[in-house]
Design an enzyme around this catalytic site. Sequence first.
Site, mmCIF file in Angstrom:
data_model
loop_
_atom_site.group_PDB
_atom_site.id
_atom_site.type_symbol
_atom_site.label_atom_id
_atom_site.label_comp_id
_atom_site.label_asym_id
_atom_site.label_seq_id
_atom_site.Cartn_x
_atom_site.Cartn_y
_atom_site.Cartn_z
ATOM 1 C CG ASP A 67 -1.958 14.600 28.747
ATOM 2 O OD1 ASP A 67 -0.979 15.346 28.852
ATOM 3 O OD2 ASP A 67 -2.259 13.998 27.700
ATOM 4 C CD GLU A 135 -0.617 15.683 32.917
ATOM 5 O OE1 GLU A 135 -0.239 16.092 31.807
ATOM 6 O OE2 GLU A 135 -0.288 14.551 33.371
#
Lengths: 247, 247
Positions: A67, A135
């Site tokens: 992320d 992610e």
Amino acid sequence: MKRIIKNIFKKSRSNEDGIFFEKIEKILGFKPTTMLYYQKAFTHRSSNITDVKGNPLNYERLEFLGDAMLSAVIAAHLYNEVPSGDEGYLTKMRSKIVSREHLNELGRDLNLIEMVESKVPVNHFGENIHGNIFEALVGAIFLDKGFSHCEQFIQKSVIIPYVDIEKLEGKVISYKSLLIEWCQKEKKTFHYEVFDDNAIDGQRYFGVKLSIDNKIIAKARATSKKKAEEIASKRGYFAFQEKINTK
Amino acid sequence: MKRIIKNIFKKSRSNEDGIFFEKIEKILGFKPTTMLYYQKAFTHRSSNITDVKGNPLNYERLEFLGDAMLSAVIAAHLYNEVPSGDEGYLTKMRSKIVSREHLNELGRDLNLIEMVESKVPVNHFGENIHGNIFEALVGAIFLDKGFSHCEQFIQKSVIIPYVDIEKLEGKVISYKSLLIEWCQKEKKTFHYEVFDDNAIDGQRYFGVKLSIDNKIIAKARATSKKKAEEIASKRGYFAFQEKINTK
């Protein structure tokens, strides 16, 4: 009962590992070095695997890392791409690109879920698993290959196919509707046709042709009919753009 | 009246530019390549400078970029440093490290404000300018030298001097109070003494000596007396740690 890492991530690569390796390489577009990171990125906590020190081994920590890398890469892209955008604009655009919904779409299109190691049936996961795994995959790339490979991967799998500044700014909602509107104004006929419906590695692909006045104007291929139509419309729109803008 | 970039960022380096270059190099720990990024990082919007296309030229966009890079570097550091920390833990620790207050402290300690180009007197800025300029500087490093130089700079100027996982976890609030408590329990005398009060490049430094039972145990140097005492206490604490832990 907790399994430890050795049981599942064998050093001698079995057939199954070979398939995993090939699939990962295809998604990445380069040869991975340390497979362990990618195996972790596709391991759900329900697998109950731990490392030798007893730390849980699943994709959740990689998701945190990925992320952060994704945000940094998109920040750099927007900074360079939109020199007139101020801090507020850049922040807003980035959050549109890395929205939960968008990341889920990305992960779903790459069909990442079919590679997930889990004790829970895959259809029991919520929608967010797609984005979470995406992610985690970015996090694995960072650990395996560093920031510049992260940038390359995000460029290839996020920015090129999905990031359209004009659309994000809301200036263009849909190229399909823009094109249809123009055809109606110009009294032209238009026609979308699915000419291909295929599955590659378990991922379905649709090929769509756009014709205007019975002449093929653009073709596109994507993971859904709607997306392929939109891409074909965008191509068609740009082909006609000068005409549209000068009328 | 808006000035354009050429007026202030001359190609032929004046004396003043030479001083700026030297200061930047000292802060970075490496030779910058493209000075323009750093000049931008130290330009406040009140300067009213624009580039040739009319885009405002100040540190605000770089701040957005630097914030993203800082988050990514700290995420990677925590991921590697705390293998037992889950996603929630990592997120919490990172927000402590990159808190507004912490970034302001960092920027203040580096005395970045003295290099700011602005039309507003420096003392009119709020506290946040320190952290904002620090972030912009990180953004400039990324554009000039890439991610790995960002990592090096953050390692040197954030992680080594400021990031102490035990303290961030709240396990240790202050090494000074820990040490004093121990001295009192052990009936030992303790004494902190400022042995140095100096200014290097306009930045004040304090040297503090810690003695226990009239024996010098640790020395430290920092930008405030309080910080130097804390560092000396930490050093003294670790010197005595075995004793403390086994009692």
